[in-house]
Design an enzyme around this catalytic site. Structure first.
Site, PDB file in Angstrom:
ATOM      1  CE  LYS A  53      60.735  60.898  74.535  1.00  0.00           C
ATOM      2  NZ  LYS A  53      59.954  62.254  74.764  1.00  0.00           N
ATOM      3  CD  GLN A  97      59.080  64.508  77.828  1.00  0.00           C
ATOM      4  OE1 GLN A  97      59.840  63.805  77.501  1.00  0.00           O
ATOM      5  NE2 GLN A  97      58.170  65.354  76.481  1.00  0.00           N
ATOM      6  CG  ASP A 120      65.658  66.076  73.213  1.00  0.00           C
ATOM      7  OD1 ASP A 120      65.623  64.902  72.706  1.00  0.00           O
ATOM      8  OD2 ASP A 120      65.174  66.107  74.315  1.00  0.00           O
TER       9      ASP A 120
END
Lengths: 292, 292
Positions: A53, A97, A120
Protein backbone atom coordinates in the site's frame (compact mmCIF):
# COMPACT_ATOMS: atom_id res chain seq x y z
CA UNK A 1 -15.10 -18.96 -24.36
CA UNK A 2 -15.48 -16.14 -21.85
CA UNK A 3 -13.73 -12.84 -22.29
CA UNK A 4 -11.07 -12.48 -19.62
CA UNK A 5 -11.55 -9.42 -17.41
CA UNK A 6 -8.01 -8.21 -16.94
CA UNK A 7 -8.14 -6.54 -13.54
CA UNK A 8 -4.40 -6.10 -13.51
CA UNK A 9 -4.42 -4.04 -16.71
CA UNK A 10 -7.51 -2.10 -15.68
CA UNK A 11 -5.98 -1.34 -12.27
CA UNK A 12 -2.76 -0.17 -13.95
CA UNK A 13 -4.74 2.26 -16.15
CA UNK A 14 -6.68 3.46 -13.14
CA UNK A 15 -3.48 4.03 -11.19
CA UNK A 16 -2.01 6.01 -14.08
CA UNK A 17 -5.09 8.20 -14.15
CA UNK A 18 -4.95 8.65 -10.38
CA UNK A 19 -1.28 9.63 -10.63
CA UNK A 20 -2.20 12.31 -13.19
CA UNK A 21 -4.97 13.62 -10.97
CA UNK A 22 -2.66 13.51 -7.98
CA UNK A 23 -0.16 15.69 -9.84
CA UNK A 24 -2.99 18.15 -10.50
CA UNK A 25 -3.91 18.05 -6.83
CA UNK A 26 -0.33 18.86 -5.85
CA UNK A 27 -0.31 21.79 -8.28
CA UNK A 28 -3.64 23.05 -6.95
CA UNK A 29 -2.94 22.68 -3.25
CA UNK A 30 0.84 22.67 -2.87
CA UNK A 31 0.77 19.39 -0.95
CA UNK A 32 0.57 15.67 -1.65
CA UNK A 33 -2.47 13.55 -0.68
CA UNK A 34 -1.47 11.57 2.40
CA UNK A 35 -2.42 8.06 3.43
CA UNK A 36 -1.56 6.90 6.94
CA UNK A 37 -1.49 3.14 7.45
CA UNK A 38 -1.55 1.92 11.03
CA UNK A 39 -0.05 -1.48 11.68
CA UNK A 40 -0.13 -3.12 15.11
CA UNK A 41 2.17 -6.08 15.70
CA UNK A 42 4.27 -8.13 13.35
CA UNK A 43 1.83 -10.39 11.52
CA UNK A 44 3.78 -11.34 8.40
CA UNK A 45 0.98 -11.07 5.84
CA UNK A 46 0.05 -7.62 7.17
CA UNK A 47 3.64 -6.47 6.73
CA UNK A 48 3.45 -7.42 3.06
CA UNK A 49 0.09 -5.70 2.52
CA UNK A 50 1.18 -2.55 4.28
CA UNK A 51 4.38 -2.27 2.27
CA UNK A 52 2.40 -2.78 -0.96
CA UNK A 53 0.00 0.00 0.00
CA UNK A 54 2.80 2.38 0.87
CA UNK A 55 4.61 1.61 -2.38
CA UNK A 56 1.42 2.16 -4.40
CA UNK A 57 0.99 5.56 -2.74
CA UNK A 58 4.49 6.64 -3.57
CA UNK A 59 4.10 5.50 -7.19
CA UNK A 60 0.95 7.59 -7.51
CA UNK A 61 2.71 10.64 -6.13
CA UNK A 62 0.99 10.46 -2.75
CA UNK A 63 2.56 10.39 0.66
CA UNK A 64 2.23 6.98 2.28
CA UNK A 65 3.25 6.70 5.91
CA UNK A 66 3.20 3.57 8.02
CA UNK A 67 2.70 3.84 11.76
CA UNK A 68 4.11 0.65 13.22
CA UNK A 69 3.00 -0.12 16.77
CA UNK A 70 4.20 -2.87 19.08
CA UNK A 71 2.14 -6.08 19.42
CA UNK A 72 1.32 -5.16 23.02
CA UNK A 73 -0.07 -1.73 22.12
CA UNK A 74 -3.15 -1.02 24.19
CA UNK A 75 -6.46 0.05 22.76
CA UNK A 76 -6.09 3.45 24.43
CA UNK A 77 -2.70 3.95 22.79
CA UNK A 78 -4.08 2.95 19.41
CA UNK A 79 -7.06 5.29 19.82
CA UNK A 80 -4.64 8.09 20.66
CA UNK A 81 -2.80 7.46 17.38
CA UNK A 82 -6.10 7.55 15.47
CA UNK A 83 -7.07 10.80 17.20
CA UNK A 84 -3.74 12.35 16.25
CA UNK A 85 -4.14 11.27 12.61
CA UNK A 86 -7.74 12.52 12.57
CA UNK A 87 -6.43 15.93 13.62
CA UNK A 88 -3.42 15.92 11.28
CA UNK A 89 -4.00 18.28 8.34
CA UNK A 90 -1.60 16.38 6.07
CA UNK A 91 -3.39 13.04 6.55
CA UNK A 92 -6.26 12.52 4.10
CA UNK A 93 -6.79 8.81 4.57
CA UNK A 94 -6.43 6.53 7.58
CA UNK A 95 -6.29 2.77 7.23
CA UNK A 96 -5.95 0.43 10.18
CA UNK A 97 -4.51 -2.83 8.91
CA UNK A 98 -6.57 -5.79 10.09
CA UNK A 99 -6.47 -8.12 11.90
CA UNK A 100 -5.70 -6.34 15.17
CA UNK A 101 -4.45 -8.21 18.24
CA UNK A 102 -7.21 -9.95 20.19
CA UNK A 103 -6.88 -7.61 23.15
CA UNK A 104 -8.06 -4.69 21.02
CA UNK A 105 -11.70 -4.07 20.08
CA UNK A 106 -11.27 -3.63 16.32
CA UNK A 107 -14.73 -2.20 15.91
CA UNK A 108 -14.12 0.57 18.44
CA UNK A 109 -10.88 1.47 16.65
CA UNK A 110 -12.46 1.53 13.18
CA UNK A 111 -15.36 3.67 14.41
CA UNK A 112 -12.87 6.19 15.82
CA UNK A 113 -11.64 7.06 12.33
CA UNK A 114 -12.92 10.40 11.03
CA UNK A 115 -15.43 9.40 8.30
CA UNK A 116 -13.87 12.05 6.04
CA UNK A 117 -10.63 10.03 6.18
CA UNK A 118 -12.21 6.55 6.15
CA UNK A 119 -10.58 5.30 2.94
CA UNK A 120 -11.44 1.68 3.74
CA UNK A 121 -15.12 2.63 4.00
CA UNK A 122 -15.51 0.50 7.13
CA UNK A 123 -17.01 3.04 9.56
CA UNK A 124 -20.74 2.98 10.25
CA UNK A 125 -20.85 6.54 8.92
CA UNK A 126 -19.53 5.42 5.53
CA UNK A 127 -21.76 2.33 5.51
CA UNK A 128 -24.77 4.46 6.37
CA UNK A 129 -24.03 6.94 3.59
CA UNK A 130 -23.85 4.04 1.14
CA UNK A 131 -27.15 2.63 2.38
CA UNK A 132 -28.90 5.98 2.13
CA UNK A 133 -27.28 6.76 -1.21
CA UNK A 134 -25.30 9.78 -0.05
CA UNK A 135 -21.85 10.42 -1.50
CA UNK A 136 -19.06 8.99 0.60
CA UNK A 137 -16.12 6.63 0.71
CA UNK A 138 -16.97 3.08 -0.39
CA UNK A 139 -15.10 -0.06 0.65
CA UNK A 140 -12.32 -0.75 -1.87
CA UNK A 141 -13.07 -4.32 -2.93
CA UNK A 142 -16.73 -3.86 -3.88
CA UNK A 143 -15.87 -0.54 -5.48
CA UNK A 144 -13.24 -2.27 -7.59
CA UNK A 145 -15.70 -4.99 -8.59
CA UNK A 146 -18.21 -2.36 -9.67
CA UNK A 147 -15.60 -0.57 -11.78
CA UNK A 148 -14.77 -3.81 -13.58
CA UNK A 149 -18.45 -4.56 -14.16
CA UNK A 150 -19.10 -1.13 -15.64
CA UNK A 151 -16.03 -1.47 -17.82
CA UNK A 152 -17.25 -4.80 -19.20
CA UNK A 153 -21.01 -4.28 -19.30
CA UNK A 154 -21.53 -0.53 -19.47
CA UNK A 155 -24.95 0.41 -18.11
CA UNK A 156 -26.02 -2.17 -15.55
CA UNK A 157 -29.62 -0.97 -15.14
CA UNK A 158 -32.20 -3.76 -15.22
CA UNK A 159 -29.63 -6.53 -15.10
CA UNK A 160 -30.07 -9.37 -12.63
CA UNK A 161 -27.19 -9.62 -10.18
CA UNK A 162 -26.47 -12.26 -7.56
CA UNK A 163 -23.97 -11.56 -4.81
CA UNK A 164 -22.83 -14.74 -3.08
CA UNK A 165 -21.72 -13.87 0.44
CA UNK A 166 -23.10 -11.31 2.86
CA UNK A 167 -20.01 -9.92 4.59
CA UNK A 168 -19.91 -6.35 5.84
CA UNK A 169 -16.91 -5.47 3.72
CA UNK A 170 -17.81 -7.12 0.41
CA UNK A 171 -21.22 -8.77 0.06
CA UNK A 172 -23.51 -6.17 1.59
CA UNK A 173 -21.82 -3.04 0.16
CA UNK A 174 -21.56 -4.79 -3.22
CA UNK A 175 -25.32 -5.42 -3.17
CA UNK A 176 -26.00 -1.76 -2.38
CA UNK A 177 -23.68 -0.56 -5.15
CA UNK A 178 -25.43 -2.82 -7.67
CA UNK A 179 -28.80 -1.63 -6.43
CA UNK A 180 -27.64 1.97 -6.94
CA UNK A 181 -26.88 0.96 -10.55
CA UNK A 182 -30.49 -0.26 -10.83
CA UNK A 183 -29.71 -3.96 -10.96
CA UNK A 184 -32.22 -6.40 -9.51
CA UNK A 185 -30.02 -7.69 -6.73
CA UNK A 186 -30.15 -10.97 -4.85
CA UNK A 187 -27.87 -11.70 -1.90
CA UNK A 188 -27.24 -15.41 -1.43
CA UNK A 189 -25.23 -17.08 1.31
CA UNK A 190 -24.62 -20.30 3.22
CA UNK A 191 -28.29 -20.64 4.17
CA UNK A 192 -29.56 -20.18 0.61
CA UNK A 193 -31.63 -23.07 -0.75
CA UNK A 194 -30.70 -24.30 -4.24
CA UNK A 195 -27.86 -21.86 -4.78
CA UNK A 196 -27.19 -23.18 -8.31
CA UNK A 197 -30.69 -22.16 -9.40
CA UNK A 198 -30.29 -18.73 -7.82
CA UNK A 199 -26.95 -18.21 -9.58
CA UNK A 200 -28.41 -19.43 -12.88
CA UNK A 201 -30.93 -16.58 -12.83
CA UNK A 202 -28.21 -13.94 -12.89
CA UNK A 203 -26.69 -11.80 -15.62
CA UNK A 204 -24.00 -10.79 -13.11
CA UNK A 205 -22.47 -13.04 -10.47
CA UNK A 206 -20.20 -11.71 -7.73
CA UNK A 207 -18.70 -14.53 -5.69
CA UNK A 208 -17.36 -13.52 -2.28
CA UNK A 209 -17.60 -16.49 0.03
CA UNK A 210 -14.04 -17.68 0.49
CA UNK A 211 -14.74 -21.28 -0.57
CA UNK A 212 -12.36 -22.56 -3.25
CA UNK A 213 -13.98 -23.20 -6.65
CA UNK A 214 -17.44 -23.50 -5.12
CA UNK A 215 -19.33 -21.95 -8.04
CA UNK A 216 -19.49 -24.45 -10.89
CA UNK A 217 -19.78 -23.79 -14.60
CA UNK A 218 -23.14 -25.54 -14.72
CA UNK A 219 -24.52 -22.97 -12.25
CA UNK A 220 -24.03 -20.08 -14.65
CA UNK A 221 -26.41 -18.57 -17.15
CA UNK A 222 -24.61 -18.67 -20.51
CA UNK A 223 -23.05 -15.28 -21.14
CA UNK A 224 -23.09 -14.20 -17.48
CA UNK A 225 -20.46 -11.80 -16.22
CA UNK A 226 -18.57 -13.39 -13.33
CA UNK A 227 -16.58 -11.42 -10.77
CA UNK A 228 -14.59 -13.66 -8.48
CA UNK A 229 -13.58 -11.99 -5.21
CA UNK A 230 -12.24 -15.18 -3.64
CA UNK A 231 -8.53 -15.69 -3.07
CA UNK A 232 -8.01 -19.19 -1.68
CA UNK A 233 -4.73 -21.03 -1.36
CA UNK A 234 -5.11 -24.74 -2.11
CA UNK A 235 -2.68 -27.66 -2.37
CA UNK A 236 -1.15 -28.24 -5.81
CA UNK A 237 1.16 -30.80 -7.31
CA UNK A 238 4.56 -31.62 -5.80
CA UNK A 239 3.67 -30.30 -2.35
CA UNK A 240 3.17 -26.77 -3.65
CA UNK A 241 0.15 -24.53 -3.37
CA UNK A 242 -1.74 -22.34 -5.81
CA UNK A 243 -4.32 -19.55 -5.64
CA UNK A 244 -7.87 -20.18 -6.78
CA UNK A 245 -11.03 -18.14 -6.57
CA UNK A 246 -14.53 -18.98 -5.35
CA UNK A 247 -15.43 -19.92 -8.93
CA UNK A 248 -14.29 -23.02 -10.77
CA UNK A 249 -12.52 -21.02 -13.46
CA UNK A 250 -11.90 -23.80 -16.00
CA UNK A 251 -15.56 -24.72 -16.02
CA UNK A 252 -16.89 -21.19 -15.77
CA UNK A 253 -14.92 -19.78 -18.68
CA UNK A 254 -16.72 -22.27 -20.94
CA UNK A 255 -20.10 -20.76 -20.02
CA UNK A 256 -19.62 -17.18 -18.87
CA UNK A 257 -19.54 -14.18 -21.16
CA UNK A 258 -16.74 -12.59 -19.17
CA UNK A 259 -14.85 -13.60 -16.05
CA UNK A 260 -12.12 -12.31 -13.76
CA UNK A 261 -9.12 -14.56 -13.26
CA UNK A 262 -7.61 -15.31 -9.84
CA UNK A 263 -5.05 -13.90 -9.37
CA UNK A 264 -5.09 -10.83 -11.61
CA UNK A 265 -8.79 -9.99 -11.42
CA UNK A 266 -10.32 -8.25 -8.44
CA UNK A 267 -7.14 -8.29 -6.35
CA UNK A 268 -5.25 -5.54 -8.18
CA UNK A 269 -8.37 -3.35 -8.17
CA UNK A 270 -8.54 -3.24 -4.38
CA UNK A 271 -5.30 -1.36 -3.94
CA UNK A 272 -6.07 0.91 -6.90
CA UNK A 273 -9.37 1.78 -5.22
CA UNK A 274 -7.54 2.59 -2.01
CA UNK A 275 -5.58 5.20 -3.98
CA UNK A 276 -8.83 6.34 -5.58
CA UNK A 277 -10.39 6.80 -2.14
CA UNK A 278 -7.35 8.58 -0.75
CA UNK A 279 -7.38 11.09 -3.62
CA UNK A 280 -11.13 11.48 -3.27
CA UNK A 281 -10.78 12.18 0.45
CA UNK A 282 -7.96 14.62 -0.21
CA UNK A 283 -9.94 16.49 -2.84
CA UNK A 284 -12.99 16.62 -0.62
CA UNK A 285 -10.96 17.86 2.37
CA UNK A 286 -9.33 20.50 0.15
CA UNK A 287 -12.76 21.73 -0.96
CA UNK A 288 -12.27 20.44 -4.50
CA UNK A 289 -14.90 18.48 -6.42
CA UNK A 290 -14.35 14.84 -5.37
CA UNK A 291 -15.13 13.77 -9.00
CA UNK A 292 -14.33 10.26 -10.24
CA UNK B 1 -57.71 -18.76 1.27
CA UNK B 2 -54.84 -16.86 2.86
CA UNK B 3 -54.58 -16.37 6.59
CA UNK B 4 -55.13 -12.72 7.41
CA UNK B 5 -52.18 -11.15 9.24
CA UNK B 6 -53.91 -8.92 11.75
CA UNK B 7 -51.42 -6.10 12.22
CA UNK B 8 -53.89 -4.14 14.30
CA UNK B 9 -54.25 -6.93 16.86
CA UNK B 10 -50.52 -7.67 16.87
CA UNK B 11 -49.71 -3.99 17.33
CA UNK B 12 -52.20 -3.76 20.20
CA UNK B 13 -50.52 -6.69 21.97
CA UNK B 14 -47.10 -5.16 21.34
CA UNK B 15 -48.27 -1.84 22.76
CA UNK B 16 -49.59 -3.57 25.86
CA UNK B 17 -46.26 -5.26 26.38
CA UNK B 18 -44.40 -1.98 25.85
CA UNK B 19 -46.70 -0.30 28.40
CA UNK B 20 -45.79 -3.00 30.93
CA UNK B 21 -42.09 -2.59 30.23
CA UNK B 22 -42.47 1.18 30.40
CA UNK B 23 -43.98 0.85 33.87
CA UNK B 24 -40.95 -1.22 34.88
CA UNK B 25 -38.67 1.44 33.42
CA UNK B 26 -40.41 4.12 35.47
CA UNK B 27 -40.00 2.01 38.61
CA UNK B 28 -36.33 1.39 37.83
CA UNK B 29 -35.34 4.91 36.88
CA UNK B 30 -37.89 7.22 38.47
CA UNK B 31 -38.71 8.87 35.16
CA UNK B 32 -40.83 8.22 32.07
CA UNK B 33 -39.28 7.49 28.64
CA UNK B 34 -39.61 10.67 26.61
CA UNK B 35 -40.30 11.11 22.90
CA UNK B 36 -39.93 14.58 21.39
CA UNK B 37 -41.71 15.11 18.08
CA UNK B 38 -40.68 18.17 16.10
CA UNK B 39 -43.24 19.56 13.68
CA UNK B 40 -42.48 22.46 11.37
CA UNK B 41 -45.40 24.21 9.70
CA UNK B 42 -49.06 23.34 9.50
CA UNK B 43 -49.28 20.52 6.94
CA UNK B 44 -52.61 18.91 7.82
CA UNK B 45 -51.60 15.26 7.46
CA UNK B 46 -48.54 15.84 9.64
CA UNK B 47 -50.75 17.33 12.35
CA UNK B 48 -52.76 14.11 12.40
CA UNK B 49 -49.69 11.87 12.49
CA UNK B 50 -48.04 13.89 15.24
CA UNK B 51 -51.13 13.82 17.42
CA UNK B 52 -51.42 10.05 16.94
CA UNK B 53 -47.79 9.57 17.98
CA UNK B 54 -48.20 11.75 21.06
CA UNK B 55 -51.38 9.92 22.06
CA UNK B 56 -49.69 6.53 21.62
CA UNK B 57 -46.86 7.67 23.89
CA UNK B 58 -49.24 8.76 26.61
CA UNK B 59 -51.18 5.49 26.39
CA UNK B 60 -47.94 3.54 26.83
CA UNK B 61 -47.01 5.59 29.89
CA UNK B 62 -44.34 7.58 28.08
CA UNK B 63 -43.96 11.30 27.86
CA UNK B 64 -44.75 12.57 24.35
CA UNK B 65 -43.99 16.22 23.67
CA UNK B 66 -44.63 18.03 20.41
CA UNK B 67 -42.43 20.97 19.45
CA UNK B 68 -44.45 23.02 16.98
CA UNK B 69 -42.43 25.47 14.91
CA UNK B 70 -43.69 28.12 12.50
CA UNK B 71 -43.71 27.37 8.73
CA UNK B 72 -41.00 30.02 8.22
CA UNK B 73 -38.64 28.45 10.76
CA UNK B 74 -35.07 28.62 9.46
CA UNK B 75 -32.77 25.65 9.24
CA UNK B 76 -30.53 27.20 11.90
CA UNK B 77 -33.46 27.59 14.27
CA UNK B 78 -34.51 23.97 13.67
CA UNK B 79 -30.95 22.74 14.22
CA UNK B 80 -30.87 24.67 17.49
CA UNK B 81 -34.02 22.84 18.62
CA UNK B 82 -32.44 19.49 17.70
CA UNK B 83 -29.27 20.41 19.60
CA UNK B 84 -31.32 21.32 22.67
CA UNK B 85 -33.23 18.01 22.50
CA UNK B 86 -29.99 16.07 21.96
CA UNK B 87 -28.69 17.60 25.20
CA UNK B 88 -31.94 17.16 27.15
CA UNK B 89 -31.62 14.32 29.66
CA UNK B 90 -35.38 13.67 29.70
CA UNK B 91 -35.60 13.19 25.92
CA UNK B 92 -34.89 9.62 24.82
CA UNK B 93 -36.21 9.79 21.29
CA UNK B 94 -36.30 12.60 18.73
CA UNK B 95 -38.52 12.43 15.67
CA UNK B 96 -38.64 15.17 13.06
CA UNK B 97 -41.95 14.89 11.25
CA UNK B 98 -41.46 14.87 7.49
CA UNK B 99 -41.92 16.51 5.05
CA UNK B 100 -40.09 19.66 6.09
CA UNK B 101 -40.59 22.98 4.26
CA UNK B 102 -38.58 23.22 1.03
CA UNK B 103 -36.26 25.87 2.42
CA UNK B 104 -34.86 23.40 4.93
CA UNK B 105 -32.32 20.71 4.07
CA UNK B 106 -34.11 17.71 5.61
CA UNK B 107 -31.03 15.53 5.38
CA UNK B 108 -28.91 17.98 7.38
CA UNK B 109 -31.60 18.10 10.06
CA UNK B 110 -31.98 14.31 10.29
CA UNK B 111 -28.21 13.83 10.51
CA UNK B 112 -28.08 16.30 13.42
CA UNK B 113 -30.11 13.93 15.61
CA UNK B 114 -28.03 12.10 18.22
CA UNK B 115 -27.96 8.48 16.94
CA UNK B 116 -28.74 7.31 20.49
CA UNK B 117 -32.07 9.16 20.18
CA UNK B 118 -32.74 8.37 16.51
CA UNK B 119 -36.04 6.49 17.00
CA UNK B 120 -36.92 6.80 13.30
CA UNK B 121 -33.63 5.08 12.40
CA UNK B 122 -33.05 7.59 9.59
CA UNK B 123 -29.53 8.83 10.47
CA UNK B 124 -26.55 7.48 8.55
CA UNK B 125 -25.22 6.23 11.90
CA UNK B 126 -28.31 4.05 12.40
CA UNK B 127 -28.28 2.92 8.77
CA UNK B 128 -24.60 2.07 9.01
CA UNK B 129 -25.12 0.04 12.18
CA UNK B 130 -27.86 -1.90 10.41
CA UNK B 131 -25.64 -2.53 7.40
CA UNK B 132 -22.75 -3.72 9.54
CA UNK B 133 -25.03 -5.75 11.79
CA UNK B 134 -24.37 -3.78 14.97
CA UNK B 135 -27.20 -3.24 17.43
CA UNK B 136 -29.02 0.03 16.92
CA UNK B 137 -32.33 1.69 16.21
CA UNK B 138 -34.05 0.37 13.08
CA UNK B 139 -36.58 2.27 10.96
CA UNK B 140 -40.09 1.59 12.29
CA UNK B 141 -41.87 0.36 9.17
CA UNK B 142 -39.42 -2.38 8.15
CA UNK B 143 -39.04 -3.35 11.80
CA UNK B 144 -42.81 -3.75 12.05
CA UNK B 145 -42.88 -5.83 8.88
CA UNK B 146 -40.19 -8.11 10.27
CA UNK B 147 -42.10 -8.58 13.52
CA UNK B 148 -45.20 -9.62 11.58
CA UNK B 149 -43.19 -12.02 9.44
CA UNK B 150 -41.61 -13.68 12.44
CA UNK B 151 -45.00 -13.95 14.11
CA UNK B 152 -46.46 -15.70 11.06
CA UNK B 153 -43.51 -17.76 9.84
CA UNK B 154 -41.26 -18.25 12.86
CA UNK B 155 -37.67 -18.87 11.77
CA UNK B 156 -37.07 -17.19 8.41
CA UNK B 157 -33.65 -18.73 7.71
CA UNK B 158 -33.27 -20.09 4.20
CA UNK B 159 -36.52 -18.60 2.94
CA UNK B 160 -36.55 -16.67 -0.31
CA UNK B 161 -37.67 -13.08 0.14
CA UNK B 162 -38.38 -10.43 -2.45
CA UNK B 163 -38.59 -6.79 -1.43
CA UNK B 164 -40.28 -4.65 -4.08
CA UNK B 165 -39.03 -1.09 -3.72
CA UNK B 166 -35.60 0.23 -2.80
CA UNK B 167 -36.34 3.26 -0.67
CA UNK B 168 -33.99 4.34 2.11
CA UNK B 169 -36.68 4.07 4.75
CA UNK B 170 -38.37 0.80 3.78
CA UNK B 171 -36.92 -1.25 0.93
CA UNK B 172 -33.21 -1.17 1.73
CA UNK B 173 -33.47 -1.57 5.53
CA UNK B 174 -36.10 -4.30 5.02
CA UNK B 175 -33.67 -6.19 2.78
CA UNK B 176 -30.92 -5.95 5.40
CA UNK B 177 -33.24 -7.12 8.17
CA UNK B 178 -34.28 -10.15 6.11
CA UNK B 179 -30.65 -10.85 5.29
CA UNK B 180 -29.87 -10.75 9.01
CA UNK B 181 -32.57 -13.42 9.43
CA UNK B 182 -30.71 -15.52 6.82
CA UNK B 183 -33.26 -15.14 4.04
CA UNK B 184 -32.04 -15.19 0.46
CA UNK B 185 -33.05 -11.63 -0.37
CA UNK B 186 -33.82 -10.03 -3.70
CA UNK B 187 -34.51 -6.32 -4.06
CA UNK B 188 -36.68 -5.52 -7.06
CA UNK B 189 -37.76 -2.09 -8.29
CA UNK B 190 -39.01 -0.10 -11.24
CA UNK B 191 -36.10 -1.19 -13.43
CA UNK B 192 -36.56 -4.89 -12.70
CA UNK B 193 -37.17 -7.08 -15.75
CA UNK B 194 -40.05 -9.55 -15.49
CA UNK B 195 -41.10 -8.59 -11.99
CA UNK B 196 -43.88 -11.24 -11.92
CA UNK B 197 -41.28 -14.00 -12.35
CA UNK B 198 -39.09 -12.51 -9.63
CA UNK B 199 -42.04 -12.30 -7.23
CA UNK B 200 -43.12 -15.85 -8.09
CA UNK B 201 -39.78 -17.15 -6.81
CA UNK B 202 -40.40 -15.84 -3.30
CA UNK B 203 -41.63 -17.42 -0.09
CA UNK B 204 -41.92 -13.91 1.35
CA UNK B 205 -43.01 -10.81 -0.56
CA UNK B 206 -42.72 -7.33 0.89
CA UNK B 207 -44.36 -4.75 -1.38
CA UNK B 208 -43.26 -1.16 -0.78
CA UNK B 209 -43.57 0.75 -4.02
CA UNK B 210 -46.57 3.01 -3.53
CA UNK B 211 -48.41 1.80 -6.65
CA UNK B 212 -52.01 0.76 -5.99
CA UNK B 213 -52.70 -2.97 -6.40
CA UNK B 214 -49.66 -3.46 -8.62
CA UNK B 215 -48.80 -6.96 -7.39
CA UNK B 216 -51.28 -9.43 -8.86
CA UNK B 217 -52.41 -12.76 -7.48
CA UNK B 218 -50.92 -14.56 -10.47
CA UNK B 219 -47.48 -13.22 -9.53
CA UNK B 220 -47.43 -15.08 -6.21
CA UNK B 221 -46.05 -18.47 -5.36
CA UNK B 222 -48.91 -20.43 -3.77
CA UNK B 223 -48.56 -20.18 0.00
CA UNK B 224 -46.32 -17.12 -0.04
CA UNK B 225 -46.42 -14.70 2.88
CA UNK B 226 -47.31 -11.23 1.63
CA UNK B 227 -46.57 -8.04 3.55
CA UNK B 228 -48.15 -5.01 1.93
CA UNK B 229 -46.53 -1.73 2.98
CA UNK B 230 -48.43 0.37 0.45
CA UNK B 231 -51.13 2.78 1.55
CA UNK B 232 -52.70 4.29 -1.56
CA UNK B 233 -55.90 6.31 -1.73
CA UNK B 234 -57.88 5.51 -4.86
CA UNK B 235 -61.28 6.61 -6.21
CA UNK B 236 -64.23 4.49 -5.13
CA UNK B 237 -67.93 4.42 -5.90
CA UNK B 238 -70.12 7.49 -5.42
CA UNK B 239 -67.25 9.97 -5.59
CA UNK B 240 -65.65 8.53 -2.45
CA UNK B 241 -62.14 7.18 -1.99
CA UNK B 242 -60.76 4.07 -0.36
CA UNK B 243 -57.37 2.83 0.80
CA UNK B 244 -55.62 0.03 -1.04
CA UNK B 245 -52.16 -1.47 -0.77
CA UNK B 246 -49.52 -2.23 -3.38
CA UNK B 247 -50.98 -5.73 -3.67
CA UNK B 248 -54.26 -6.67 -5.32
CA UNK B 249 -55.72 -8.07 -2.13
CA UNK B 250 -58.76 -9.86 -3.56
CA UNK B 251 -56.59 -11.77 -6.02
CA UNK B 252 -53.69 -12.30 -3.66
CA UNK B 253 -55.70 -13.80 -0.82
CA UNK B 254 -56.70 -16.62 -3.18
CA UNK B 255 -53.06 -17.62 -3.65
CA UNK B 256 -51.03 -16.45 -0.66
CA UNK B 257 -50.55 -18.41 2.52
CA UNK B 258 -50.86 -15.28 4.63
CA UNK B 259 -51.34 -11.62 3.82
CA UNK B 260 -51.62 -8.26 5.57
CA UNK B 261 -54.74 -6.24 4.86
CA UNK B 262 -54.68 -2.52 4.04
CA UNK B 263 -55.60 -0.82 6.26
CA UNK B 264 -54.97 -2.79 9.45
CA UNK B 265 -51.78 -4.59 8.46
CA UNK B 266 -48.41 -2.86 8.48
CA UNK B 267 -49.79 0.59 9.34
CA UNK B 268 -50.56 -0.05 13.01
CA UNK B 269 -47.16 -1.69 13.46
CA UNK B 270 -45.27 1.45 12.52
CA UNK B 271 -46.45 3.48 15.48
CA UNK B 272 -46.04 0.52 17.82
CA UNK B 273 -42.43 0.21 16.64
CA UNK B 274 -41.90 3.90 17.33
CA UNK B 275 -42.85 3.19 20.96
CA UNK B 276 -40.62 0.11 20.89
CA UNK B 277 -37.69 2.23 19.68
CA UNK B 278 -38.35 4.97 22.21
CA UNK B 279 -38.33 2.47 25.08
CA UNK B 280 -35.23 0.80 23.63
CA UNK B 281 -33.43 4.15 23.42
CA UNK B 282 -34.52 5.02 26.95
CA UNK B 283 -33.30 1.71 28.34
CA UNK B 284 -30.02 2.01 26.50
CA UNK B 285 -29.49 5.59 27.70
CA UNK B 286 -30.30 4.49 31.27
CA UNK B 287 -27.69 1.75 31.05
CA UNK B 288 -30.31 -0.99 31.10
CA UNK B 289 -30.30 -3.97 28.74
CA UNK B 290 -32.10 -2.72 25.60
CA UNK B 291 -33.77 -6.19 25.26
CA UNK B 292 -36.73 -6.75 22.94
Amino acid sequence: MARLIDGKAFAARLRTRIADETAEFVTDTGRRPGLAVVLVGDYAASQVYVRAKQKACEEAGMSGSVHRLAPDTTQAELLAVIARLNADAATDGILVQLPLPDAIDADAVIQAIDPAKDVDGFTTASAGRLLIGLPGLVACTPLGCLMLLKEVAGDLAGKTAVVIGRSDIVGKPMALLLLRESCTVTVAHSRTQDLPAVVRSADIVVAAVGRPEMVKGSWLKPGAIVIDVGINRVPAAAGKTRLVGDVDFDEAEQVAGAITPVPGGVGPMTIACLLHNTLKAARSRAGLNPTT
